[in-house]
Design an enzyme around this catalytic site. Structure first.
Site, mmCIF file in Angstrom:
data_model
loop_
_atom_site.group_PDB
_atom_site.id
_atom_site.type_symbol
_atom_site.label_atom_id
_atom_site.label_comp_id
_atom_site.label_asym_id
_atom_site.label_seq_id
_atom_site.Cartn_x
_atom_site.Cartn_y
_atom_site.Cartn_z
ATOM 1 C CG HIS A 47 -2.614 11.884 -24.661
ATOM 2 N ND1 HIS A 47 -3.175 12.229 -23.453
ATOM 3 C CD2 HIS A 47 -1.274 11.832 -24.454
ATOM 4 C CE1 HIS A 47 -2.208 12.387 -22.560
ATOM 5 N NE2 HIS A 47 -1.054 12.155 -23.138
ATOM 6 C CD GLU B 93 5.301 17.648 -21.626
ATOM 7 O OE1 GLU B 93 4.546 18.526 -21.160
ATOM 8 O OE2 GLU B 93 4.882 16.585 -22.129
ATOM 9 C CG HIS C 96 4.352 12.276 -24.255
ATOM 10 N ND1 HIS C 96 2.979 12.190 -24.294
ATOM 11 C CD2 HIS C 96 4.653 13.262 -23.368
ATOM 12 C CE1 HIS C 96 2.460 13.086 -23.465
ATOM 13 N NE2 HIS C 96 3.454 13.742 -22.884
ATOM 14 C CE LYS D 197 3.791 18.080 -13.312
ATOM 15 N NZ LYS D 197 3.965 16.889 -14.101
ATOM 16 N NE ARG E 75 -4.091 -1.841 2.063
ATOM 17 C CZ ARG E 75 -4.126 -2.668 3.101
ATOM 18 N NH1 ARG E 75 -3.340 -2.447 4.140
ATOM 19 N NH2 ARG E 75 -4.937 -3.674 3.112
ATOM 20 C CG ASN F 45 -3.348 17.209 -19.205
ATOM 21 O OD1 ASN F 45 -2.332 16.522 -19.207
ATOM 22 N ND2 ASN F 45 -4.247 17.150 -18.249
ATOM 23 C CD GLU G 232 -5.330 16.542 -14.531
ATOM 24 O OE1 GLU G 232 -4.154 16.179 -14.374
ATOM 25 O OE2 GLU G 232 -5.966 16.390 -15.562
ATOM 26 C CG HIS H 245 -0.372 16.779 -22.892
ATOM 27 N ND1 HIS H 245 0.257 17.998 -23.022
ATOM 28 C CD2 HIS H 245 0.528 15.974 -22.261
ATOM 29 C CE1 HIS H 245 1.461 17.940 -22.493
ATOM 30 N NE2 HIS H 245 1.657 16.729 -22.021
ATOM 31 N NE ARG I 209 -0.788 17.194 -11.965
ATOM 32 C CZ ARG I 209 -0.035 16.382 -11.242
ATOM 33 N NH1 ARG I 209 -0.236 16.258 -9.953
ATOM 34 N NH2 ARG I 209 0.943 15.701 -11.805
ATOM 35 C CE LYS J 150 -1.828 14.047 -13.751
ATOM 36 N NZ LYS J 150 -2.264 14.643 -15.036
HETATM 37 N N1 GLY Z 1 2.033 15.809 -17.146
HETATM 38 C C1 GLY Z 1 0.847 16.391 -16.651
HETATM 39 C C2 GLY Z 1 0.724 16.369 -15.166
HETATM 40 O O1 GLY Z 1 1.638 15.962 -14.478
HETATM 41 O O2 GLY Z 1 -0.290 16.769 -14.669
#
Ligand code: GLY
Length: 363
Positions: free
Chosen positions: A254, A187, A267, A229, A123, A247, A239, A250, A243, A145
């Site tokens: 994607h 990025e 990417h 960031k 966990r 994206n 998010e 993206h 947040r 993430k």
């Molecule tokens: N790469 C997008 C984020 O970390 O929210």
């Protein structure tokens, strides 16, 4: 050696250390964030073959016993159940305990996979990121993430799981292929649009040849990217709202990555193309961006997307499956102006025209 702090909305705080040829400083950092005498290592196979000796030296400075090491072949295909299971089996079979840290060394794929394994093991065991690509330094190692891919889509199985610390040494960047450099640059350009135009202008002044020879000259841009960031993660770690602006480009990107079976476009290439489409969509909705500014980086990339030109319906269908999309339609991150991002359900006609303009630009 410089240090920034990431704070999450859940009250966690962790340091991000940034330097060049700074291994000698690692033991002090390690003792502060962990101090454990044992660890499990998850490392990118290519990084291991190129930098294995210096990484072993750095870890030996902490007198660490490595209970188990799992090597991850480079590429998106590694971000799946098989490697996740192997890491978990290897760690448990070699004596990992609840307080044994997992050190993840590599780019975005290794970071997402190893981070998710750390979040599942007992966990959640302590996680330390040592990103070795520009993309991982400026984006994926920050903010917690973690995920693996599923046949239904990218990053569909995962968790928010913050590391105890992030260690960045630009010496690892020296062996990056050009494609990996520009992947990270996408990025950074994104941060220019969503948060700070100066960052964009600074990228425009770079010579790719020079930074590849002297990666330490990237420290300032890496620091600024981490700062931007971290500020966003600090306000909205999971998010729920803000947040999502990370994206930008993206959702378009994607869809193109998926249509190319994650083989045609890396990417960062998809994000670059996606940002061009997102700027076009922003302009259709009233912004006044000179798309040419972003197109001036075209020569850095080797993007071939002409074969997607007649498949816009499929791209739009893929965008509908994006995690941000809702029953009301496709939600996109767009920009009113520099540093003024917003999220909006966007008309399919706007998306179609944006793709058409993108294909004209990159044909
Ligand atoms: N790469 C997008 C984020 O970390 O929210």
């Amino acid at each position: 050696m410089e240090e920034l702090q990431v704070e999450t909305t859940q009250g966690e705080t962790y340091p991000v250390a940034i330097g060049d040829h700074c291994s000698e400083g690692f033991p002090a950092f390690w003792n502060r964030i962990s101090g454990s005498s044992k660890a499990v290592v998850v490392i990118d196979e290519r990084v291991k073959s190129l930098h294995g000796d210096s990484i072993t030296h750095m870890l030996s400075l902490c007198d660490l016993e490595i209970l188990y090491e799992h090597q991850v072949p480079s590429g998106e295909a590694s971000k799946g159940w098989e490697h996740l299971r192997d890491i978990i089996d290897g760690a448990l079979n070699h004596g990992l305990l609840r307080n044994t840290p997992v050190i993840v060394i590599g780019g975005g794929v290794t970071g997402d996979l190893g981070g998710f394994a750390a979040s599942c093991l007992m966990r959640g065991v302590p996680l330390i990121h040592i990103p070795t690509t520009l993309l991982a330094m400026v984006d994926s190692s920050i903010g917690g993430k973690t995920a693996i891919n599923h046949t239904r889509g990218k990053n569909l199985v995962g968790a928010f799981y913050q590391p105890q610390g992030v260690w960045m040494d630009t010496q690892w960047l020296k062996t990056l292929e050009k494609r990996d450099w520009v992947n990270g640059m996408s990025e950074i350009l994104k941060y220019g649009y969503i948060a700070d135009r100066k960052v964009f202008d600074q990228v425009a002044d770079l010579s790719l040849q020079e930074i590849r020879q002297q990666p330490d000259t990237m420290i300032d841009l890496i620091r600024q990217s981490v700062r931007i960031k971290a500020e966003i993660v600090n306000q909205d770690t999971k998010e729920k709202g803000l947040r999502a602006v990370l994206n930008f480009g993206h959702t378009f990107g994607h869809a193109m990555e998926a249509l190319g079976d994650y083989g045609d476009l890396a990417h960062g290439e998809a994000v670059y193309a996606g940002m061009i489409a997102a700027l076009e969509a922003s302009n259709i909705r009233g912004a006044r961006f000179e798309v040419q500014k972003l197109l001036s980086f075209k020569d850095w990339y080797d993007i071939r997307i002409n074969h997607f030109k007649d498949r816009i319906d499929e791209l739009i269908a893929l965008m509908k499956q994006d995690k941000k999309s809702t029953e009301n339609g496709i939600r996109l991150v767009l920009v009113h102006d520099w540093a003024r991002p917003y999220v909006a359900v966007t008309d399919e006609g706007v998306i179609r025209t944006s793709f058409q303009r993108l294909f004209e630009h990159l044909s």
